[in-house]
Motif scaffolding. Sequence first.
Motif, PDB file in Angstrom:
ATOM      1  N   SER A  61      -4.314   0.574 -11.439  1.00 37.76           N
ATOM      2  CA  SER A  61      -4.114  -0.183 -10.207  1.00 37.76           C
ATOM      3  C   SER A  61      -4.646  -1.598 -10.431  1.00 37.76           C
ATOM      4  O   SER A  61      -5.304  -1.874 -11.433  1.00 37.76           O
ATOM      5  N   LYS A  62      -4.346  -2.466  -9.456  1.00 38.03           N
ATOM      6  CA  LYS A  62      -4.668  -3.887  -9.602  1.00 38.03           C
ATOM      7  C   LYS A  62      -5.009  -4.468  -8.239  1.00 38.03           C
ATOM      8  O   LYS A  62      -4.632  -3.910  -7.202  1.00 38.03           O
ATOM      9  N   GLU A 117       1.126   3.300  -3.430  1.00 38.86           N
ATOM     10  CA  GLU A 117      -0.072   4.092  -3.736  1.00 38.86           C
ATOM     11  C   GLU A 117      -0.184   5.296  -2.814  1.00 38.86           C
ATOM     12  O   GLU A 117      -0.547   6.397  -3.256  1.00 38.86           O
ATOM     13  N   ARG A 118       0.123   5.103  -1.553  1.00 41.85           N
ATOM     14  CA  ARG A 118       0.056   6.226  -0.614  1.00 41.85           C
ATOM     15  C   ARG A 118       1.068   7.317  -0.973  1.00 41.85           C
ATOM     16  O   ARG A 118       0.744   8.514  -0.964  1.00 41.85           O
ATOM     17  N   ASN A 119       2.295   6.912  -1.293  1.00 38.29           N
ATOM     18  CA  ASN A 119       3.320   7.896  -1.660  1.00 38.29           C
ATOM     19  C   ASN A 119       2.983   8.574  -2.983  1.00 38.29           C
ATOM     20  O   ASN A 119       3.175   9.792  -3.133  1.00 38.29           O
ATOM     21  N   PHE A 120       2.475   7.801  -3.929  1.00 36.83           N
ATOM     22  CA  PHE A 120       2.049   8.410  -5.179  1.00 36.83           C
ATOM     23  C   PHE A 120       0.934   9.426  -4.921  1.00 36.83           C
ATOM     24  O   PHE A 120       0.929  10.520  -5.506  1.00 36.83           O
ATOM     25  N   GLY A 121      -0.015   9.072  -4.056  1.00 38.87           N
ATOM     26  CA  GLY A 121      -1.098   9.990  -3.746  1.00 38.87           C
ATOM     27  C   GLY A 121      -0.603  11.298  -3.161  1.00 38.87           C
ATOM     28  O   GLY A 121      -1.107  12.379  -3.478  1.00 38.87           O
ATOM     29  N   HIS A 122       0.414  11.212  -2.305  1.00 36.56           N
ATOM     30  CA  HIS A 122       0.998  12.419  -1.714  1.00 36.56           C
ATOM     31  C   HIS A 122       1.612  13.299  -2.802  1.00 36.56           C
ATOM     32  O   HIS A 122       1.390  14.523  -2.831  1.00 36.56           O
ATOM     33  N   LEU A 123       2.376  12.685  -3.715  1.00 35.39           N
ATOM     34  CA  LEU A 123       3.024  13.455  -4.774  1.00 35.39           C
ATOM     35  C   LEU A 123       2.021  13.927  -5.818  1.00 35.39           C
ATOM     36  O   LEU A 123       2.167  15.020  -6.383  1.00 35.39           O
ATOM     37  N   PHE A 124       0.991  13.128  -6.053  1.00 37.06           N
ATOM     38  CA  PHE A 124      -0.059  13.548  -6.975  1.00 37.06           C
ATOM     39  C   PHE A 124      -0.728  14.823  -6.462  1.00 37.06           C
ATOM     40  O   PHE A 124      -0.948  15.773  -7.224  1.00 37.06           O
ATOM     41  N   ALA A 125      -1.029  14.862  -5.178  1.00 33.77           N
ATOM     42  CA  ALA A 125      -1.692  16.029  -4.600  1.00 33.77           C
ATOM     43  C   ALA A 125      -0.809  17.269  -4.697  1.00 33.77           C
ATOM     44  O   ALA A 125      -1.303  18.382  -4.922  1.00 33.77           O
ATOM     45  N   ARG A 153      -8.655   5.591  -1.985  1.00 33.47           N
ATOM     46  CA  ARG A 153      -8.393   6.402  -0.783  1.00 33.47           C
ATOM     47  C   ARG A 153      -6.909   6.698  -0.639  1.00 33.47           C
ATOM     48  O   ARG A 153      -6.523   7.825  -0.296  1.00 33.47           O
ATOM     49  N   ARG A 154      -6.055   5.693  -0.877  1.00 36.64           N
ATOM     50  CA  ARG A 154      -4.614   5.915  -0.724  1.00 36.64           C
ATOM     51  C   ARG A 154      -4.080   6.919  -1.744  1.00 36.64           C
ATOM     52  O   ARG A 154      -3.235   7.759  -1.419  1.00 36.64           O
ATOM     53  N   GLY A 199       0.791  -1.225   0.000  1.00 36.05           N
ATOM     54  CA  GLY A 199       0.000   0.000   0.000  1.00 36.05           C
ATOM     55  C   GLY A 199       0.819   1.269   0.000  1.00 36.05           C
ATOM     56  O   GLY A 199       0.282   2.342  -0.311  1.00 36.05           O
ATOM     57  N   SER A 200       2.107   1.188   0.326  1.00 31.57           N
ATOM     58  CA  SER A 200       2.888   2.416   0.481  1.00 31.57           C
ATOM     59  C   SER A 200       3.157   3.104  -0.851  1.00 31.57           C
ATOM     60  O   SER A 200       3.240   4.342  -0.908  1.00 31.57           O
TER      61      SER A 200
END
Length: 317
Positions: free
Chosen positions: A84-85, A62-70, A113-114, A59-60
Amino acid sequence: MTYRRAGHSGVRLPAVSLGLWHNFGDTVPLEAQRAVLRRAFDRGVTHFDLANNYGPPYGSAERNFGHLFAQDFRPYRDELFIASKAGYDMWSGPYGNGGSRKHLLASLDQSLRRTGLAYVDVFYSHRYDPGTPVEETMGALNTAVRSGRALYAGISNYPPEQYREAVTILRELGTPVLLNQARYSILDRTPEDGLLDAVGDTRTSLIAYSPLAQGLLTNRYLSGEVPVGSRMSVGHFLKHEALTGAKLERLRTLAELAGRRGQSLAQLAISWVLRDPRVVSVIIGASSVIQLDQNLDALLGEPLSQEELAEVDALSR
């Protein structure tokens, strides 16, 4: 960047896509991840490939990508094609993996969510699960698309017969299916045993992961030594026993061929996978901007000649 049409659709993907499997978990500094993502996008890499359990830990990525995406990419969402898969091990308990409707849709909601995304562009069934009816798995992908959580369905790591069945079911449901994601490289030509034919017959496309065979098809191991910090030195996915004497000689001969073409071994390996029009894109990983640029420069090379293809064929078989 060169873009190729995915199957019988209006979607064009970059010939080289960026995979976030190994280098976007919590073991890699966020600034290093940011630099690679920014450089990739600046060079026309519009497709970022994720999965629920990419990391480490799960999950990390996706979480890190989400942070950088934002922080960096939200204004460019409509210029990105994000995947995603779900299907492999993700959480403990009876619903944490497999092809069930329960697992796939719960996992997709967690992924959204992530990442902080409203939808992903393609959502894959990450593996064929013989313990779940294909109709159930494809029904979950249909729900993901019809609910707006994904734009397209994808299939990954399915045998040819099951892939054909899955595509048939999805099309009967009216669900757009674009891609079959499979491992394909000079050292692993398994898709040639029926899968590429299935992709061509169904008017979909293969998107190839591990085109560099976990790093074997690079200059990194040609000396016969295992560099400290390399994937083989860690041993999670690339084991020491993969570098046999016979394989090392083949790799060195391939590197000589690449050198005659003015390419690195990695660039030759990428060019070779992209030789087949049924392959829409190769997914590469990158631990640095320098490595990313070197791999993307494979697209600057001339197409492989028939003589070069025959030489690779003899070495790879």
